[in-house]
Every structure is written in C-alpha cells, then in structure tokens.
Design a protein around this motif. Sequence first.
Motif, PDB file in Angstrom:
ATOM      1  N   MET A   1      -0.086 -13.562  21.209  1.00 48.02           N
ATOM      2  CA  MET A   1      -0.198 -12.229  20.624  1.00 48.02           C
ATOM      3  C   MET A   1       1.023 -11.913  19.768  1.00 48.02           C
ATOM      4  N   ARG A   2       2.213 -12.303  20.281  1.00 49.23           N
ATOM      5  CA  ARG A   2       3.445 -12.026  19.533  1.00 49.23           C
ATOM      6  C   ARG A   2       3.428 -12.731  18.186  1.00 49.23           C
ATOM      7  N   ILE A   3       2.924 -14.004  18.198  1.00 48.41           N
ATOM      8  CA  ILE A   3       2.870 -14.770  16.957  1.00 48.41           C
ATOM      9  C   ILE A   3       1.939 -14.099  15.958  1.00 48.41           C
ATOM     10  N   LEU A   4       0.799 -13.603  16.471  1.00 48.17           N
ATOM     11  CA  LEU A   4      -0.149 -12.921  15.600  1.00 48.17           C
ATOM     12  C   LEU A   4       0.459 -11.650  15.029  1.00 48.17           C
ATOM     13  N   PHE A   5       1.218 -10.920  15.866  1.00 49.25           N
ATOM     14  CA  PHE A   5       1.841  -9.677  15.422  1.00 49.25           C
ATOM     15  C   PHE A   5       2.857  -9.942  14.313  1.00 49.25           C
ATOM     16  N   VAL A   6       3.703 -10.983  14.547  1.00 47.66           N
ATOM     17  CA  VAL A   6       4.718 -11.322  13.554  1.00 47.66           C
ATOM     18  C   VAL A   6       4.060 -11.746  12.247  1.00 47.66           C
ATOM     19  N   ALA A   7       2.977 -12.530  12.346  1.00 49.24           N
ATOM     20  CA  ALA A   7       2.281 -12.983  11.144  1.00 49.24           C
ATOM     21  C   ALA A   7       1.683 -11.802  10.386  1.00 49.24           C
ATOM     22  N   ALA A   8       1.100 -10.867  11.146  1.00 45.15           N
ATOM     23  CA  ALA A   8       0.503  -9.694  10.509  1.00 45.15           C
ATOM     24  C   ALA A   8       1.564  -8.837   9.837  1.00 45.15           C
ATOM     25  N   LEU A   9       2.729  -8.703  10.515  1.00 40.52           N
ATOM     26  CA  LEU A   9       3.821  -7.920   9.947  1.00 40.52           C
ATOM     27  C   LEU A   9       4.327  -8.562   8.655  1.00 40.52           C
ATOM     28  N   ALA A  10       4.479  -9.884   8.692  1.00 43.18           N
ATOM     29  CA  ALA A  10       4.949 -10.591   7.503  1.00 43.18           C
ATOM     30  C   ALA A  10       3.978 -10.417   6.349  1.00 43.18           C
ATOM     31  N   ALA A  11       2.681 -10.502   6.668  1.00 41.31           N
ATOM     32  CA  ALA A  11       1.668 -10.345   5.630  1.00 41.31           C
ATOM     33  C   ALA A  11       1.717  -8.953   5.024  1.00 41.31           C
ATOM     34  N   SER A  12       1.925  -7.945   5.895  1.00 42.10           N
ATOM     35  CA  SER A  12       1.969  -6.568   5.385  1.00 42.10           C
ATOM     36  C   SER A  12       3.179  -6.353   4.499  1.00 42.10           C
ATOM     37  N   LEU A  13       4.302  -7.010   4.844  1.00 39.62           N
ATOM     38  CA  LEU A  13       5.504  -6.880   4.023  1.00 39.62           C
ATOM     39  C   LEU A  13       5.300  -7.512   2.655  1.00 39.62           C
ATOM     40  N   VAL A  14       4.607  -8.656   2.640  1.00 43.99           N
ATOM     41  CA  VAL A  14       4.338  -9.319   1.373  1.00 43.99           C
ATOM     42  C   VAL A  14       3.457  -8.453   0.499  1.00 43.99           C
ATOM     43  N   VAL A  15       2.406  -7.871   1.103  1.00 49.24           N
ATOM     44  CA  VAL A  15       1.515  -6.998   0.357  1.00 49.24           C
ATOM     45  C   VAL A  15       2.280  -5.805  -0.190  1.00 49.24           C
ATOM     46  N   SER A  16       3.174  -5.235   0.671  1.00 48.92           N
ATOM     47  CA  SER A  16       3.965  -4.080   0.247  1.00 48.92           C
ATOM     48  C   SER A  16       4.862  -4.436  -0.926  1.00 48.92           C
ATOM     49  N   PHE A  17       5.484  -5.612  -0.856  1.00 46.82           N
ATOM     50  CA  PHE A  17       6.379  -6.048  -1.924  1.00 46.82           C
ATOM     51  C   PHE A  17       5.621  -6.255  -3.225  1.00 46.82           C
ATOM     52  N   VAL A  18       4.476  -6.928  -3.123  1.00 46.14           N
ATOM     53  CA  VAL A  18       3.685  -7.189  -4.317  1.00 46.14           C
ATOM     54  C   VAL A  18       3.196  -5.892  -4.940  1.00 46.14           C
ATOM     55  N   SER A  19       2.776  -4.950  -4.088  1.00 43.50           N
ATOM     56  CA  SER A  19       2.304  -3.666  -4.604  1.00 43.50           C
ATOM     57  C   SER A  19       3.420  -2.941  -5.333  1.00 43.50           C
ATOM     58  N   GLY A  20       4.648  -2.999  -4.753  1.00 46.87           N
ATOM     59  CA  GLY A  20       5.785  -2.349  -5.386  1.00 46.87           C
ATOM     60  C   GLY A  20       6.094  -2.966  -6.734  1.00 46.87           C
ATOM     61  N   ALA A  21       6.002  -4.313  -6.793  1.00 49.81           N
ATOM     62  CA  ALA A  21       6.276  -4.992  -8.046  1.00 49.81           C
ATOM     63  C   ALA A  21       5.237  -4.616  -9.097  1.00 49.81           C
ATOM     64  N   ALA A  22       3.952  -4.545  -8.665  1.00 47.75           N
ATOM     65  CA  ALA A  22       2.894  -4.200  -9.606  1.00 47.75           C
ATOM     66  C   ALA A  22       3.088  -2.797 -10.155  1.00 47.75           C
ATOM     67  N   ALA A  23       3.620  -1.885  -9.321  1.00 51.84           N
ATOM     68  CA  ALA A  23       3.812  -0.500  -9.759  1.00 51.84           C
ATOM     69  C   ALA A  23       4.839  -0.402 -10.880  1.00 51.84           C
ATOM     70  N   LEU A  24       5.669  -1.430 -11.029  1.00 53.21           N
ATOM     71  CA  LEU A  24       6.703  -1.400 -12.054  1.00 53.21           C
ATOM     72  C   LEU A  24       6.261  -2.082 -13.349  1.00 53.21           C
ATOM     73  N   THR A  25       4.968  -2.382 -13.465  1.00 52.16           N
ATOM     74  CA  THR A  25       4.439  -2.872 -14.725  1.00 52.16           C
ATOM     75  C   THR A  25       3.927  -1.674 -15.511  1.00 52.16           C
ATOM     76  N   LEU A  26       4.580  -1.345 -16.602  1.00 48.01           N
ATOM     77  CA  LEU A  26       4.222  -0.163 -17.361  1.00 48.01           C
ATOM     78  C   LEU A  26       2.838  -0.303 -17.998  1.00 48.01           C
ATOM     79  N   LYS A  27       2.029   0.706 -17.833  1.00 39.82           N
ATOM     80  CA  LYS A  27       0.698   0.725 -18.426  1.00 39.82           C
ATOM     81  C   LYS A  27       0.803   0.875 -19.948  1.00 39.82           C
ATOM     82  N   PRO A  28      -0.196   0.398 -20.672  1.00 38.49           N
ATOM     83  CA  PRO A  28      -0.146   0.474 -22.142  1.00 38.49           C
ATOM     84  C   PRO A  28      -0.114   1.910 -22.651  1.00 38.49           C
ATOM     85  N   PHE A  29       0.526   2.075 -23.803  1.00 35.02           N
ATOM     86  CA  PHE A  29       0.473   3.335 -24.540  1.00 35.02           C
ATOM     87  C   PHE A  29       0.582   3.014 -26.020  1.00 35.02           C
ATOM     88  N   LYS A  30      -0.522   3.135 -26.724  1.00 37.21           N
ATOM     89  CA  LYS A  30      -0.604   2.858 -28.155  1.00 37.21           C
ATOM     90  C   LYS A  30      -0.059   1.474 -28.508  1.00 37.21           C
TER      91      LYS A  30
END
Length: 289
Positions: free
Chosen positions: A1-30
């Motif tokens: 169970m602990r291994i599964l928890f750690v894996a899930a936590l790591a996955a959530s951190l990766v998703v969080s990091f990727v989402s943060g990086a994506a938010a810093l891509t400026l959307k087009p304007f003209k």
Amino acid sequence: MRILFVAALAASLVVSFVSGAAALTLKPFKDELFAYPGLIAREDGGSRLVVDYRELRDINQRDEVPERRVKGDYVRLSVRSAQKDLSLKTAQGDIRHVAVGKPEGASAIVVYIHGQGGSRKQGVDDFTFGGNFNRIKNLMWENGGLYLSPDFSEFGPKGVKEIAALLDHYADRSPKAPIVVACGSMGGAICWGLADSPAVAGRLAGLMMLGSFTSDDFAKSAAYKRKVPLYLGQGSKDAVFPVDTQEAMYKRLKGANYPVRLVRFETGTHGTPIRMTDWRDVLNWMLAR
C-alpha cells in the motif's frame, strides 16, 4: 500500500508540474499580424534568425501615420481597463510606473525598460512601434500576467537599485511568477546591472535586449551562472549600437552552450527591434526553460 501511495503521489506531482509549465505558455494574440514577415536565414536550430525587414512594408503599410499611429487592426484597446498609472514608495524613493494586468498572483511578470529620452509612457503607448507595446500588454492581460513600464532616475547604479526594488515588490506578491526584463537601447545598462545582482538574477526567467549594447562582463554575472536566457534583437543598420557587437556576443555565448537567441533585422535601424520583435515567440522560449 505504501508503494502504491508513493507512486500515486509522485504521479500527482508530475501532473502538477506539467500543468504549471503549460500555464506559462502564452496564448496567441494577433500572431498572424506580428509574425516575422520572412526569413533570410535560420541558423543554429533557430537560435539565430535573419529577418527580412523592409521599411516600406513594415512601417509605411502597417501604420496610418508612419511611426506615430499603427492601423487599428494591430491593437485592442480594451486592455486599458487593466492599466494603472502608479507610484510605489520604496527605500530607493518613489517609483512611478504603469502596471497592466494582475498586481498579485500573476502567472508571469514582464518589465520594459525604456532608453534615453523615454519614460514609463513609452512602454504602454498603444499606437507607436507598430502596436507592439499594445500586443505585449494584451498578451500579459490575457494570460493572467503582469506587465510593468517604469520610470527611473538614471541608467547607472541608482537606476538599477530602483528597478530592483520595483521587481522585489511585485515578486513578493507573485512569488511563483517568472520575471522577464526587456531593455530598449540605453536601457540595456539596467538589464546588465540587474544581471549582476544575485538576488535579482535568482528571480529572472529572461533578459531581452532590444536595439541595445552588449556587455563584456556578462559571463561574470549572477545571471550568467544561472543561465538566464538572453535575447538579442538588433537592426543591421543600427547607427547607435553596431550589429557586429551583438553578433560577436551571440557567437561567444553560443559557443559556451549558453541559452541565447539573436534576431537580426536586415536593413533595420535603431528602433526596429522594439517594433518587430515577436514578444510571444521570445517569451514562450524563455518561459519554457
């Protein structure tokens, strides 16, 4: 169970990091209007570009009144609702500046430093320089960011301290925001001064030199040690700061595997990089790092 928890936590951190990086891509304007009109050369995987600049097309056909008022298609004036002319009290004195966008919790912060004879008003003028300042204002507003155009007392150490104090104020209110400082012409003295400060360099995501001069001491700076991305935009016919010096700096930095880009506007003059630099392209490159 602990291994599964750690894996899930790591996955959530990766998703969080990727989402943060994506938010810093400026959307087009003209983008279609502000894209480089054509390339003469593309080298080093796109790090060095030679842009086909033509005054008759890129000024006379773009502006209603050449160099004074761009055509209406290039601007969106509703951004003025997010613009404020402010004065900040600091230990360095009162700093007048114009702010556009989110003063707190900004996704990113972009600061424009004017050159000799300019003021905070230059960096928020919607109609001059082909509407390029209106574009950066809208880019930051649309993407939850903050754009600043300040006054300062000099291009020497006092001016550097004033801008550092301004950055410190807004960085504290948007602690996760990457900061990019763009310096036009003589304003480059402020950029190079900020690069020397370990406290400021630790917050920088990029430096943009727009028709400015180079620094022989940049390789000794705190920004260099952190590999803060550097953009050099220069007109090939700049009579104030010859393009050869930017070309030489680019080659030195590129040879040292430093994150640097050079855009050479062929036949462009001193103010051409301020008019023609593709803000979104440069900022997305910097923010992605």
